[in-house]
Every structure is written in structure tokens, then in C-alpha cells.
Design an enzyme around this catalytic site. Sequence first.
Site, PDB file in Angstrom:
ATOM      1  N   THR A 166       0.829  -1.195   0.000  1.00 44.53           N
ATOM      2  CA  THR A 166       0.000   0.000   0.000  1.00 44.53           C
ATOM      3  C   THR A 166       0.868   1.252   0.000  1.00 44.53           C
ATOM      4  O   THR A 166       1.903   1.304   0.648  1.00 44.53           O
ATOM      5  CB  THR A 166      -0.878  -0.029   1.260  1.00 44.53           C
ATOM      6  N   ARG A 194     -13.353  -7.983  -1.588  1.00 42.87           N
ATOM      7  CA  ARG A 194     -12.724  -7.763  -0.283  1.00 42.87           C
ATOM      8  C   ARG A 194     -12.254  -6.318  -0.176  1.00 42.87           C
ATOM      9  O   ARG A 194     -11.686  -5.757  -1.101  1.00 42.87           O
ATOM     10  CB  ARG A 194     -11.543  -8.711  -0.096  1.00 42.87           C
ATOM     11  N   GLY A 196     -10.156  -3.725   2.553  1.00 43.72           N
ATOM     12  CA  GLY A 196      -9.353  -3.625   3.759  1.00 43.72           C
ATOM     13  C   GLY A 196      -9.485  -2.269   4.423  1.00 43.72           C
ATOM     14  O   GLY A 196     -10.508  -1.596   4.307  1.00 43.72           O
ATOM     15  N   ASP A 197      -8.430  -1.857   5.093  1.00 39.86           N
ATOM     16  CA  ASP A 197      -8.495  -0.614   5.869  1.00 39.86           C
ATOM     17  C   ASP A 197      -8.289   0.635   5.027  1.00 39.86           C
ATOM     18  O   ASP A 197      -8.711   1.731   5.415  1.00 39.86           O
ATOM     19  CB  ASP A 197      -7.432  -0.638   6.976  1.00 39.86           C
ATOM     20  N   THR A 217      -0.254   1.034   6.311  1.00 40.59           N
ATOM     21  CA  THR A 217      -0.039  -0.057   5.363  1.00 40.59           C
ATOM     22  C   THR A 217       0.186  -1.352   6.135  1.00 40.59           C
ATOM     23  O   THR A 217       0.854  -1.357   7.170  1.00 40.59           O
ATOM     24  CB  THR A 217       1.171   0.207   4.449  1.00 40.59           C
ATOM     25  N   GLY A 218      -0.375  -2.444   5.644  1.00 44.84           N
ATOM     26  CA  GLY A 218      -0.188  -3.711   6.329  1.00 44.84           C
ATOM     27  C   GLY A 218      -1.373  -4.634   6.128  1.00 44.84           C
ATOM     28  O   GLY A 218      -2.112  -4.517   5.146  1.00 44.84           O
ATOM     29  N   GLY A 220      -4.743  -5.425   6.381  1.00 44.60           N
ATOM     30  CA  GLY A 220      -5.864  -4.521   6.565  1.00 44.60           C
ATOM     31  C   GLY A 220      -6.911  -4.958   7.559  1.00 44.60           C
ATOM     32  O   GLY A 220      -7.512  -4.129   8.246  1.00 44.60           O
TER      33      GLY A 220
END
Length: 299
Positions: A166, A194, A196-197, A217-218, A220
Site C-alpha cells: 500500500t 474484499r 481492507g483498511d 499499510t499492512g 488490513g
Amino acid sequence: DRRSLTPAREAEFRAALARIAAAAWARLTAGAPALDVVESAVRDLEDFPLFNAGRGAVLNADGVVEMDASIMDGRTRRGGAVAAVRTAMHPVSLARAVMERTEHVLLVGEGAERLAGTIGAERAPQPYFITAERAEQQRLAARQGKVTLDHDPLFNVPDPKDKRGTVGAVARDANGHLAAATSTGGMTNKHPGRVGDTPIVGAGTWAEDTTCAVSATGHGEYFLLSSLAHDVHARMAYGGAALDAACAGALGRVGELGGTGGLIAIDRDGAIAMPYNSEGMYRARVGEDGVVRVAIYSD
């Protein structure tokens, strides 16, 4: 493991980060608003095909690129986001259009695509976004029945542990205003749809002039469950924590759940924090001295 990144590839990443950070700094010193600067920086990152955003984003289980992005203005506390978009060349700019041209904060899928068409956003067919390396990653993940971050050691491709994830940017402008923006392709071989964050204001992105601007970033799912970006703000606003401590505490909660990743943040006074609990995180910063500093691991 630094050995997983060839010298040539590392130099390519460092050069791109230095170039993009220098361009953002030039815009700030010329008086550009923080909101314009973070959007422009993330657009540049979306155009760099080795990161997981825009061109070069990872593929879902159907072999399709679905992208998410968000942006937030610390001056007004307004935000905009898009999720599961397939044709926007610059999802971050489409997210800004949601913020400025609609009454909404988040548009997904076909609704976001319809807005892109209405406003004449830059668009491209799927082949524009898909690189050979990303297609191979998806095939390997599908073969093993896994959903993975793009730097997981599953991939038997060049530089398998590159942290090409990200992308995001945070900035403080000459008037003291803050802004943050984040963009991603998500996880390789993810279930279609899907999210994510990244496009969730308060999880992957936050900006408020009174405290800080944050981009995460990571993994999510864990960032979503931790409301990471807002947690950094809350620790500062309600607990009086300094930026470093607020970031460490918020990321610690992600770690307690089993999540890995990192974040970039800047506070109202210009202090910068870039913590991570993963093996490394590509990052660049420019402080008041105007010097561009690029790092990947603990360097």
C-alpha cells in the site's frame, strides 16, 4: 532479510521514493495546500508499477485488479474514499472527487466507476494495471489456496520479500494544515469484493489539524479491527500523547491481534513518525531542513 532485495531493485525503489518525496517537498515550499500535495504524491506512487497501487496492483482470486483509496483534509475533517474500483488510473483522485463532488464519503464498485465516468476521470482497461509479476504472484497464491500480502515469502519470483505494498502520503503545509492519502490493490488472491483498511477513514487514513495526519499499510483486517489511524489521533487528542508514543501504542494494538505493517504520520508541529512491526517498510521523509531521507529497513 536484505538479501531478498537485489542491489539494482533496491536502487530503483530508493530513486523513485527520493524523486517523489522531492517533488512533494517542492510543491509544499511553493505554497501548495497539503491536500494537493498528498494527492499528487500518491498519484506518482500509483504510477510506479513496483508498488501495490494503481498500475502494478495485485490481483484478486478472479485474476482482476480491484483498488481502494482514501483521502482526508485535516483542515475541514472531510474525507473521501473508493473501494473495489477496476478502471481508475488514479484511485486517490477519484476518492477526492467523492469528497468534493458528492455528499458521500465512500463509494464502491459500480457506483464509484459510474462517478469516474461522470467526471471524466482517467481510466484504463484491466491490462493496463496488470504486470507479469503480479499475475505470477496470483497464480502461485491460487495454486496454494492462500490469500497473501504481496511481500509474503510464498512467492517464488524475483525479490519475493519486497515490501511493495500500500502507498500513502501525509503532509503539513505552510499554513499548518494537515492531509493524508492512501491507495492500494489489497491482498493477492483476495476474495472478489474484499475491502481492507485503506478506504476506511479512521482505519487506514486520518487527518485533523489539531493532532496529526496518518496513512497506514499492512494486514488490513487487523488495522480495521484496531481503527488504527483514528487511534493515533485519539491518543493525542484525549490522552495527550506525543506523536511517537501515539503511533507506537496504536501499532502495538495491531500487533496484539497478530497484524503486521506500519504507518507514516506527521503532527501539527511537523514532527514525523514512521514506525512498523514488519521486516521493513519503504519510506521517505522531508523535514524542515529540506533533506530527503529514504529508508527500507532499519536504515
